[in-house]
Write a protein that holds these residues in place. Structure first.
Motif, PDB file in Angstrom:
ATOM      1  N   SER A  45      48.094  63.294  85.180  1.00 21.63           N
ATOM      2  CA  SER A  45      47.357  62.779  86.176  1.00 21.63           C
ATOM      3  C   SER A  45      47.576  61.019  86.324  1.00 21.63           C
ATOM      4  O   SER A  45      47.001  60.399  87.458  1.00 21.63           O
ATOM      5  CB  SER A  45      45.828  63.027  85.510  1.00 21.63           C
ATOM      6  OG  SER A  45      45.516  62.351  84.429  1.00 21.63           O
ATOM      7  N   SER A  46      48.375  60.289  85.315  1.00 20.05           N
ATOM      8  CA  SER A  46      48.642  59.172  85.741  1.00 20.05           C
ATOM      9  C   SER A  46      49.560  58.826  86.985  1.00 20.05           C
ATOM     10  O   SER A  46      49.500  57.779  87.624  1.00 20.05           O
ATOM     11  CB  SER A  46      49.275  58.357  84.615  1.00 20.05           C
ATOM     12  OG  SER A  46      50.355  58.935  84.319  1.00 20.05           O
ATOM     13  N   LEU A  47      50.013  59.900  87.671  1.00 23.67           N
ATOM     14  CA  LEU A  47      50.866  59.954  88.696  1.00 23.67           C
ATOM     15  C   LEU A  47      49.949  59.554  89.969  1.00 23.67           C
ATOM     16  O   LEU A  47      50.569  59.074  90.849  1.00 23.67           O
ATOM     17  CB  LEU A  47      51.599  61.098  88.858  1.00 23.67           C
ATOM     18  CG  LEU A  47      52.832  61.591  87.857  1.00 23.67           C
ATOM     19  CD1 LEU A  47      53.405  62.977  88.042  1.00 23.67           C
ATOM     20  CD2 LEU A  47      53.828  60.621  87.877  1.00 23.67           C
ATOM     21  N   LEU A  48      48.745  59.924  89.623  1.00 26.80           N
ATOM     22  CA  LEU A  48      47.905  59.874  90.936  1.00 26.80           C
ATOM     23  C   LEU A  48      47.482  58.053  90.932  1.00 26.80           C
ATOM     24  O   LEU A  48      47.170  57.929  92.209  1.00 26.80           O
ATOM     25  CB  LEU A  48      46.519  60.467  90.553  1.00 26.80           C
ATOM     26  CG  LEU A  48      46.692  62.241  90.727  1.00 26.80           C
ATOM     27  CD1 LEU A  48      45.474  62.763  90.266  1.00 26.80           C
ATOM     28  CD2 LEU A  48      47.246  62.474  91.881  1.00 26.80           C
ATOM     29  N   GLN A  49      47.803  57.563  90.018  1.00 25.14           N
ATOM     30  CA  GLN A  49      47.767  56.032  90.399  1.00 25.14           C
ATOM     31  C   GLN A  49      48.651  55.260  91.099  1.00 25.14           C
ATOM     32  O   GLN A  49      48.653  54.419  91.376  1.00 25.14           O
ATOM     33  CB  GLN A  49      47.415  55.281  88.922  1.00 25.14           C
ATOM     34  CG  GLN A  49      46.349  56.028  88.074  1.00 25.14           C
ATOM     35  CD  GLN A  49      45.054  55.878  88.653  1.00 25.14           C
ATOM     36  OE1 GLN A  49      44.520  55.268  89.359  1.00 25.14           O
ATOM     37  NE2 GLN A  49      44.462  57.219  88.580  1.00 25.14           N
ATOM     38  N   GLU A  50      49.806  56.118  90.951  1.00 30.27           N
ATOM     39  CA  GLU A  50      50.838  55.566  91.850  1.00 30.27           C
ATOM     40  C   GLU A  50      51.153  55.771  93.385  1.00 30.27           C
ATOM     41  O   GLU A  50      50.259  57.018  93.685  1.00 30.27           O
ATOM     42  CB  GLU A  50      52.277  56.248  91.295  1.00 30.27           C
ATOM     43  CG  GLU A  50      52.461  55.741  89.724  1.00 30.27           C
ATOM     44  CD  GLU A  50      53.896  56.607  89.331  1.00 30.27           C
ATOM     45  OE1 GLU A  50      54.512  56.800  89.832  1.00 30.27           O
ATOM     46  OE2 GLU A  50      53.647  56.794  88.102  1.00 30.27           O
ATOM     47  N   ARG A  51      51.818  55.151  94.069  1.00 24.34           N
ATOM     48  CA  ARG A  51      51.708  55.518  95.474  1.00 24.34           C
ATOM     49  C   ARG A  51      52.943  56.408  95.770  1.00 24.34           C
ATOM     50  O   ARG A  51      54.100  55.872  96.092  1.00 24.34           O
ATOM     51  CB  ARG A  51      51.740  54.255  96.392  1.00 24.34           C
ATOM     52  CG  ARG A  51      51.564  54.314  97.836  1.00 24.34           C
ATOM     53  CD  ARG A  51      50.229  54.380  98.145  1.00 24.34           C
ATOM     54  NE  ARG A  51      49.919  54.487  99.116  1.00 24.34           N
ATOM     55  CZ  ARG A  51      49.024  55.105 100.059  1.00 24.34           C
ATOM     56  NH1 ARG A  51      48.441  55.996  99.190  1.00 24.34           N
ATOM     57  NH2 ARG A  51      48.579  55.103 101.302  1.00 24.34           N
ATOM     58  N   ILE A  52      52.942  57.548  95.696  1.00 22.29           N
ATOM     59  CA  ILE A  52      54.035  58.618  95.959  1.00 22.29           C
ATOM     60  C   ILE A  52      53.988  59.320  97.248  1.00 22.29           C
ATOM     61  O   ILE A  52      52.634  59.832  97.703  1.00 22.29           O
ATOM     62  CB  ILE A  52      53.948  59.648  94.649  1.00 22.29           C
ATOM     63  CG1 ILE A  52      53.984  58.834  93.373  1.00 22.29           C
ATOM     64  CG2 ILE A  52      54.866  60.727  94.870  1.00 22.29           C
ATOM     65  CD1 ILE A  52      53.800  59.770  92.154  1.00 22.29           C
ATOM     66  N   GLU A  53      54.930  59.396  97.737  1.00 22.13           N
ATOM     67  CA  GLU A  53      54.967  60.111  99.175  1.00 22.13           C
ATOM     68  C   GLU A  53      55.506  61.641  98.644  1.00 22.13           C
ATOM     69  O   GLU A  53      56.755  61.852  98.655  1.00 22.13           O
ATOM     70  CB  GLU A  53      56.042  59.614 100.145  1.00 22.13           C
ATOM     71  CG  GLU A  53      55.855  59.997 101.387  1.00 22.13           C
ATOM     72  CD  GLU A  53      56.857  59.633 102.317  1.00 22.13           C
ATOM     73  OE1 GLU A  53      57.924  59.891 102.612  1.00 22.13           O
ATOM     74  OE2 GLU A  53      56.296  58.692 103.193  1.00 22.13           O
ATOM     75  N   LEU A  54      54.239  62.373  98.600  1.00 21.17           N
ATOM     76  CA  LEU A  54      54.521  63.683  98.054  1.00 21.17           C
ATOM     77  C   LEU A  54      55.092  64.851  99.089  1.00 21.17           C
ATOM     78  O   LEU A  54      54.420  64.705 100.182  1.00 21.17           O
ATOM     79  CB  LEU A  54      53.538  64.265  97.108  1.00 21.17           C
ATOM     80  CG  LEU A  54      53.509  65.842  96.697  1.00 21.17           C
ATOM     81  CD1 LEU A  54      54.545  65.906  95.754  1.00 21.17           C
ATOM     82  CD2 LEU A  54      52.016  66.147  96.234  1.00 21.17           C
ATOM     83  N   LYS A  55      55.707  65.512  99.235  1.00 17.81           N
ATOM     84  CA  LYS A  55      55.931  66.372 100.225  1.00 17.81           C
ATOM     85  C   LYS A  55      56.464  68.082  99.622  1.00 17.81           C
ATOM     86  O   LYS A  55      56.960  67.725  98.337  1.00 17.81           O
ATOM     87  CB  LYS A  55      57.342  65.976 101.076  1.00 17.81           C
ATOM     88  CG  LYS A  55      57.092  64.852 101.647  1.00 17.81           C
ATOM     89  CD  LYS A  55      58.209  64.285 102.697  1.00 17.81           C
ATOM     90  CE  LYS A  55      58.202  63.385 103.403  1.00 17.81           C
ATOM     91  NZ  LYS A  55      59.232  62.815 104.372  1.00 17.81           N
ATOM     92  N   LEU A  56      56.141  68.983 100.392  1.00 13.16           N
ATOM     93  CA  LEU A  56      56.663  70.181  99.880  1.00 13.16           C
ATOM     94  C   LEU A  56      57.622  70.762 100.743  1.00 13.16           C
ATOM     95  O   LEU A  56      57.857  70.555 101.964  1.00 13.16           O
ATOM     96  CB  LEU A  56      55.355  71.048  99.913  1.00 13.16           C
ATOM     97  CG  LEU A  56      54.199  70.771  98.943  1.00 13.16           C
ATOM     98  CD1 LEU A  56      53.010  71.961  99.471  1.00 13.16           C
ATOM     99  CD2 LEU A  56      54.648  70.832  97.471  1.00 13.16           C
TER     100      LEU A  56
END
Length: 168
Positions: free
Chosen positions: A118-129
């Protein structure tokens, strides 16, 4: 003549600067209806998950054929970040299935995205599927897993979605 050239430059600039989305005219993926799942409703306590709707859309002028598993269609989908994954489904009867998508049509999938940390949610990640497109003539029932694995490893024929913003 100078006025005509100036008008052309202004027209091109206005077209390029426009905020209107460019219509897609191909085979593509859209992800929307993103909702965080209440952790009390999850089987695994402490995990973070989101419900999403994924559309596989055919805006070509011909039928698009592709192979997916009959039950665990998620096998043909990947994330661009190792910390996020789709639900894994195990099925009693699960075989490669050749599907067709008519011009101007779409297939919608409702799925869950799981977050490993859940710490990944603190990062600005451009998630794509990404949908791993196994074309009609590239596989059959016997070699689906091999073809899928090779395409994923080579990052070949992956149709990426729009960037996904996960609500906190």
């Amino acid at each position: 003549m100078k006025n005509l050239a100036l008008l052309c430059v202004i027209f091109i600039f206005c077209q390029c600067a426009s905020n209107k989305p460019v219509p897609r005219t191909d085979f593509y993926v859209e992800v929307h209806s993103i909702q965080k799942i209440d952790s009390g409703k999850l089987e695994e306590a402490g995990k973070t998950a989101y419900s999403v709707k994924i559309d596989l859309i055919n805006h070509t002028d011909s039928i698009v054929h592709f192979w997916v598993m009959s039950c665990s269609w998620q096998d043909s989908w990947i994330s661009n970040h190792s910390g996020f994954c789709l639900s894994l489904v195990r099925c009693d009867s699960n075989l490669p299935d050749l599907q067709s998508l008519e011009p101007g049509s779409k297939i919608s999938y409702n799925e869950t995205i799981w977050i490993a940390d859940s710490s990944l949610l603190q990062e600005r990640i451009e998630l794509k599927l990404g949908f791993v497109w196994i074309k009609k003539d590239e596989s059959d029932v016997n070699d689906f897993d091999t073809v899928l694995g090779n395409k994923i490893n080579q990052q070949k024929d992956i149709i990426w979605s729009n960037p996904i913003e996960l609500p906190q």
